[in-house]
Design a protein around this motif. Sequence first.
Motif, mmCIF file in Angstrom:
data_model
loop_
_atom_site.group_PDB
_atom_site.id
_atom_site.type_symbol
_atom_site.label_atom_id
_atom_site.label_comp_id
_atom_site.label_asym_id
_atom_site.label_seq_id
_atom_site.Cartn_x
_atom_site.Cartn_y
_atom_site.Cartn_z
ATOM 1 N N PRO B 68 -22.160 -20.183 49.143
ATOM 2 C CA PRO B 68 -23.545 -20.656 49.173
ATOM 3 C C PRO B 68 -24.467 -19.486 49.450
ATOM 4 O O PRO B 68 -24.372 -18.850 50.483
ATOM 5 N N LEU B 69 -25.330 -19.189 48.528
ATOM 6 C CA LEU B 69 -26.220 -18.053 48.740
ATOM 7 C C LEU B 69 -27.380 -18.510 49.600
ATOM 8 O O LEU B 69 -28.235 -19.246 49.149
ATOM 9 N N TRP B 70 -27.392 -18.097 50.828
ATOM 10 C CA TRP B 70 -28.439 -18.547 51.730
ATOM 11 C C TRP B 70 -29.677 -17.692 51.588
ATOM 12 O O TRP B 70 -29.634 -16.483 51.666
ATOM 13 N N PHE B 71 -30.766 -18.351 51.369
ATOM 14 C CA PHE B 71 -32.031 -17.665 51.168
ATOM 15 C C PHE B 71 -33.050 -18.347 52.059
ATOM 16 O O PHE B 71 -33.537 -19.417 51.754
ATOM 17 N N TYR B 72 -33.359 -17.751 53.198
ATOM 18 C CA TYR B 72 -34.295 -18.343 54.155
ATOM 19 C C TYR B 72 -33.896 -19.760 54.524
ATOM 20 O O TYR B 72 -34.734 -20.640 54.596
ATOM 21 N N GLY B 73 -32.625 -19.952 54.742
ATOM 22 C CA GLY B 73 -32.176 -21.276 55.158
ATOM 23 C C GLY B 73 -31.939 -22.235 54.009
ATOM 24 O O GLY B 73 -31.573 -23.373 54.238
ATOM 25 N N PHE B 74 -32.163 -21.840 52.774
ATOM 26 C CA PHE B 74 -31.893 -22.720 51.646
ATOM 27 C C PHE B 74 -30.764 -22.137 50.829
ATOM 28 O O PHE B 74 -30.760 -20.960 50.510
#
Lengths: 184, 332
Positions: B68-74
Motif C-alpha cells: 500500500p503506497l501511503w501518501f499523507y495517510g491515504f
Amino acid sequence: MFVSVLPLRAVVLQGLFLVIAIAIESSILHKKLRISRKTSAEYAISINLFSTIVGWLIFFFAQSLLPERLKLQFMNYILFNRLIGIDSNQFFLSLDLMLIGALNFILIFAIEITGLSLLEKILQEQAVASNNSLQSHDSPTRDNFSSKLIPGELRKSTAILAANAVSYSLIFILLLLNLWLKNS
Amino acid sequence: MKQLLAILEPIIKLLQPPRFSSWQTLILVSIFLWLVAFFVRNPWQTRLIGLGWILLIVGLLWLTAEKPLWFYGFSLTSWLVGALICVAIFGRQSAQIPPIAMVLWPTISGAIAALTELVKAGPKVEIPPPTQRQKVVILMLSHILISCWFQFMFLTNNWLRDYPSILADNRSQGAFAINIDRQKDCTSRGITILNSMGTRLTAELDKKPWPTVEQWLLNASEKVTALGKQAMQKLPDRKEEALWNFAVNVTSREPGYNLQLLASWQGPSSYLSGYHLKKSCQILPTQRLPIAPSSSPSQSKTATTSVASPSALSQVKCGPVSQPISGQPKST
C-alpha cells in the motif's frame, strides 16, 4: 456522471472548522481527562470526524424532505452566505437563528458523547486515565481529589461538554462575523 | 525496437510473478481470460469477462495488501482498487458511470485500506489488537467524510441544474463554486426569458393598428405577466417559475410609448434583496398613409399630445437586456 461545478468554498470552510475544532478539543480533553496529548488528539479527531459525518447524513436526509422554501434558504446560506429576508440589523435578534444554534449544539454534543462511547468500545480502553498511569508526576492533592470523587462517566461528559462549548462558540462567532461582514 | 523493449522492461519485470501464488499470476490470468473472451461468443464471453474482472480485482487487492503506497495517510493502491470495484459494480450496465459510484468510491477505498491493515502476513483475517484500531478508525472516518463531500458536490450540481440562474450569479469575488465546464451556459434565465418576451411582444404588437395597441396597453401588467409565463413554459427545468416576477413600466414618449419589461428574481442571489433585469422596448406609431397632420386631442393621461391617428400602425423596437440591477424594481 456530469459535474460542472465544484463547491470548493463550502468544503474548504468545513475543513478549516474541523481543524480548529480538533485543535481546541484535543487540548481541552488533554487537560480535563488527564490523557496524553497523542491520545487526546486521536480522540478529538475520531469524535469530530464522526460528528461531522453524522451531521452530513442528517443534512442529506433532511434536505430531500424539506419544502421548497426552506431548501431555497439552505441554498442561499450555503452558496451565498446570507439568509433571505434577514438583513444585518434583524439578524442578531432573530429567534429562529438562536434556536437553531442551540439545537445544533445540543445535537452535536449528544453525537459526540455517543461517538466517544463507541470509540471506547472499539478501542477497549477507557478515556479517563486511571490513577496509576499519568498522574504520578502531577501534584497529588488536586488531581487525586477530582479523579476519585467524580466518577468516570461524568468526567467524560463534562470534558466533552467543555471542549464542544469552546470550539463551537469560536466557530459560531467566526460564522456570525462572516455573515455580518458580508451583509453590511 | 530495442528502445521500446527498454521502456517496457520495468513493466515486464513488475508483472513477472516471483512465485506461483502471488498477485501477478492473478492479473496475468485475468488478462488471459479477457483475450480468450475476445474470441468467444456469448454467453461464455460475458462469463469470462466477469471472471476476468473478479480475478483482476482480487489480484489488485493482494497487491494492495503487499504494497500500500501511503501518501499523507491515504493508500494510493486502495484508491485504485476502489475505483475499479466501483466501475465494476455500477458501470457495467451503461456506458455512463452513475454518481453513486463516485460517492461510494472513497468509502470502498477506505474499507480496502482498512482490510489491508487487518490482514497481515497471511490470508487469515484477524481483528487487530486495540492498539492498532485507532489508526483504522481514523482511516475509515476520513474516507467516509470524503464520500460525504463528493455527495455534496453532486447535490450542489443538482441544485444548480434546477435553478440555472443561480449559477449565473457566481461572481469572481467570493465565488461559491468553481466552474469546470466552460461550455455551460452561464447566463441567467432571465435574459432568455426577457428576450423571448420581447419577441412575443413584437409579434403581438408590431404592425397593428394603433387603437389595438392602446387597448393592449391598458392591461399592460397582466399582459406582460402572461407573456412571461408563456416564455417560461418553453424552457426546460421549470422549477424557477415561482421565483421570477414580471412587471412592466409604461411611460409615454412622443409620440408613442416606452415599455420597460422587468423580470425580477426572488430566489437566492448574491445581491442582498434579489436583482432585476430590464428590457426596454419602444412602440412608435408610423403613418400608413400620408395624411394631413392631425391635431386630434390626445386621450392619454399625460398632458402631452400624441399625433397618432387611427390609421397608424405600430412599430416595435426592443433593445438588449440590461445587466443585473440590484434590488427589486420600483413599480410606477
